[in-house]
Design an enzyme around this catalytic site. Sequence first.
Site, PDB file in Angstrom:
ATOM      1  N   CYS A 172      -0.464  -1.936  -3.746  1.00 50.09           N
ATOM      2  CA  CYS A 172      -0.659  -0.705  -4.522  1.00 50.09           C
ATOM      3  C   CYS A 172       0.268  -0.622  -5.728  1.00 50.09           C
ATOM      4  O   CYS A 172      -0.175  -0.356  -6.845  1.00 50.09           O
ATOM      5  CB  CYS A 172      -0.527   0.528  -3.621  1.00 50.09           C
ATOM      6  N   SER A 173       1.542  -0.883  -5.505  1.00 46.40           N
ATOM      7  CA  SER A 173       2.497  -0.761  -6.609  1.00 46.40           C
ATOM      8  C   SER A 173       2.411  -1.941  -7.561  1.00 46.40           C
ATOM      9  O   SER A 173       2.669  -1.805  -8.761  1.00 46.40           O
ATOM     10  CB  SER A 173       3.921  -0.606  -6.065  1.00 46.40           C
ATOM     11  N   SER A 177       6.452   1.464  -4.818  1.00 44.35           N
ATOM     12  CA  SER A 177       6.108   2.891  -4.823  1.00 44.35           C
ATOM     13  C   SER A 177       7.345   3.749  -4.569  1.00 44.35           C
ATOM     14  O   SER A 177       7.447   4.854  -5.094  1.00 44.35           O
ATOM     15  CB  SER A 177       5.021   3.189  -3.785  1.00 44.35           C
ATOM     16  N   HIS A 204       2.603   4.977  -0.678  1.00 49.74           N
ATOM     17  CA  HIS A 204       1.430   4.488  -1.411  1.00 49.74           C
ATOM     18  C   HIS A 204       1.396   5.108  -2.803  1.00 49.74           C
ATOM     19  O   HIS A 204       1.847   6.238  -2.996  1.00 49.74           O
ATOM     20  CB  HIS A 204       0.154   4.860  -0.645  1.00 49.74           C
ATOM     21  N   HIS A 253      -7.032   2.353  -6.662  1.00 49.36           N
ATOM     22  CA  HIS A 253      -5.881   1.859  -5.919  1.00 49.36           C
ATOM     23  C   HIS A 253      -6.219   0.582  -5.169  1.00 49.36           C
ATOM     24  O   HIS A 253      -7.381   0.215  -5.019  1.00 49.36           O
ATOM     25  CB  HIS A 253      -5.348   2.928  -4.961  1.00 49.36           C
TER      26      HIS A 253
END
Length: 115
Positions: A25-26, A44, A76, A88
């Site tokens: 995600c990051s 994150s 997240h 995402h």
Amino acid sequence: AVEEAKKYLGVPYVWGGTTPDGFDCSGLVQYVYGKLGVSISRTSYTQVNDGRAVSKDELKAGDLVFFANKTDGVHHVAMYIGNGNIIHAPYTGDVVKIIPLSSRDDYYSARRIVD
């Protein structure tokens, strides 16, 4: 930022992934902003301090939205793309995709990276 992020729809989730071969995600949001010449931190847990805080009702396309729970804190990050949707990299076994922000019940905060 949104148009750049959409280029990676369908890319597999890879834990620790930071390239179009696989994103977490990051890694996805860091890569997208990096392609635009904007440096943000890697995880994150740290991205939640990048940029400036914005409220949920003032979200604009390109803002980062963070999700948290009481036990793990922030866990997240996604990018708001407008019309109530986010893009995402969700979790292992899934791919970069668009979902409604309202489908998540663990919203925590949002940050504007670029004004």
